[in-house]
Write a protein that holds these residues in place. Structure first.
Motif, short mmCIF file in Angstrom:
data_model
loop_
_atom_site.label_atom_id
_atom_site.label_comp_id
_atom_site.label_asym_id
_atom_site.label_seq_id
_atom_site.Cartn_x
_atom_site.Cartn_y
_atom_site.Cartn_z
N SER A 31 0.85 -1.20 0.00
CA SER A 31 0.00 0.00 0.00
C SER A 31 0.88 1.25 0.00
O SER A 31 1.83 1.34 0.77
N SER A 33 0.55 5.55 -0.08
CA SER A 33 -0.31 6.73 -0.01
C SER A 33 0.52 7.97 -0.20
O SER A 33 1.73 7.98 0.09
N TYR A 35 0.60 12.26 0.51
CA TYR A 35 0.08 13.39 1.27
C TYR A 35 0.78 14.66 0.83
O TYR A 35 1.95 14.64 0.47
N LEU A 43 -1.10 18.25 6.89
CA LEU A 43 -1.01 17.07 6.02
C LEU A 43 -2.37 16.78 5.42
O LEU A 43 -3.34 16.55 6.13
N PHE A 45 -4.47 14.35 2.65
CA PHE A 45 -4.44 13.12 1.90
C PHE A 45 -4.70 13.37 0.43
O PHE A 45 -5.65 14.05 0.05
N GLU A 48 -4.44 6.95 -2.35
CA GLU A 48 -3.90 5.70 -1.83
C GLU A 48 -3.96 4.66 -2.94
O GLU A 48 -4.97 4.54 -3.65
N ASN A 56 -8.43 5.13 -2.76
CA ASN A 56 -9.04 6.32 -2.16
C ASN A 56 -8.41 7.54 -2.80
O ASN A 56 -7.25 7.52 -3.22
N ARG A 97 -3.61 -2.58 3.84
CA ARG A 97 -4.47 -1.41 4.00
C ARG A 97 -5.08 -1.32 5.39
O ARG A 97 -5.64 -0.31 5.75
N PRO A 102 1.11 0.05 10.41
CA PRO A 102 1.40 1.48 10.50
C PRO A 102 1.98 2.02 9.19
O PRO A 102 2.58 1.29 8.42
N LEU A 103 1.80 3.30 9.00
CA LEU A 103 2.38 3.97 7.85
C LEU A 103 3.85 4.25 8.10
O LEU A 103 4.24 4.66 9.20
N PHE A 105 6.70 6.67 6.54
CA PHE A 105 6.82 7.81 5.65
C PHE A 105 8.23 7.96 5.10
O PHE A 105 9.22 7.62 5.75
N GLY A 106 8.29 8.52 3.89
CA GLY A 106 9.56 8.94 3.33
C GLY A 106 9.89 10.35 3.79
O GLY A 106 9.12 10.96 4.54
#
Lengths: 114, 115
Positions: A31, A33, A35, A43, A45, A48, A56, A97, A102-103, A105-106
């Protein structure tokens, strides 16, 4: 394990141009996403993707689009750039999903539109 | 539509002071709640999350948060802050059964801890 990689780190474009941002998720994450982060709005969205399908979409104009490839890498594209598109664009990946994943992030791509 | 409000834009504390960052959300259904942290020059990372069960959840680095359903709140706390806690903190909500990739974030609270 390598983290989420976003390229490029910085971009400067002029109004009317288009831009493509790239995101490589953590290996095994399916997954991805996107932002948009700005000082005024925080932030927000964008979209996704999971298994190459957009699942989404946030409340952004059609100038913002994206896609995901079979290796889970993702790109987002912004066409006809406007000054207000200047922001930090963050990509996040997760194993799947569900809420249990947990997400991650880069570091983001900083886009400046002049 | 779901939304998240973080009451303080910038909080300045001295080391050893106690911390409480407010977070309220608007959503009528069951939610999953998160706090993310962004240290200077680093990427966003998960601090703690609430899905169900004990409304008091503990996260990394001594942080905890309490979910109060009647108040639609999920405040972040730490008894004694350190200089290394200087960062920006984001509260986020996801509708239960929703997608992890579609979090609604608050606008963030910057925490500055003076040594």
């Amino acid at each position: 394990k390598a983290g989420v990689t976003q390229t490029p780190r910085y971009l400067i474009k002029t109004r009317g141009q288009q831009v493509t941002l790239s995101c490589s998720p953590i290996s095994g994450h399916r997954s991805v996403s996107w932002y948009q982060q700005t000082p005024g709005q925080g932030l927000q969205f964008l979209f996704e993707y999971f298994s190459e399908t957009q699942r989404n979409k946030g409340n952004f104009p059609g100038r913002f689009s994206g896609r995901q490839f079979s290796n889970s890498r993702s790109e987002m594209n912004v066409s006809t750039l406007e000054l207000g598109d200047s922001a930090l664009y963050l990509c996040a990946s997760s194993l799947d999903r569900g809420g249990g994943s947990p997400l991650h992030f880069g570091n983001g791509t900083r886009l400046t539109v002049t | 539509a779901q939304s998240v409000s973080q009451h303080n834009h910038h909080v300045i504390l001295s080391e050893a002071a106690s911390l409480e960052l407010g977070c309220n959300y608007s959503y009528g259904g069951t939610v999953n709640l998160f706090w993310y942290v962004q240290y200077p020059g680093q990427h966003l990372q998960l601090l703690l999350k609430y899905f169900s069960g004990d409304p008091l959840v503990k996260g990394i680095k001594g942080f905890e948060a309490e979910f109060i359903k009647s108040k639609f709140s999920f405040n972040l706390r730490k008894p004694s802050v350190q200089w290394s806690d200087t960062a920006e903190y984001f509260c986020a909500v996801m509708s239960y059964g929703g997608s992890q990739g579609n979090l609604i974030f608050g606008k963030g609270t910057k925490l500055s801890v003076k040594p």
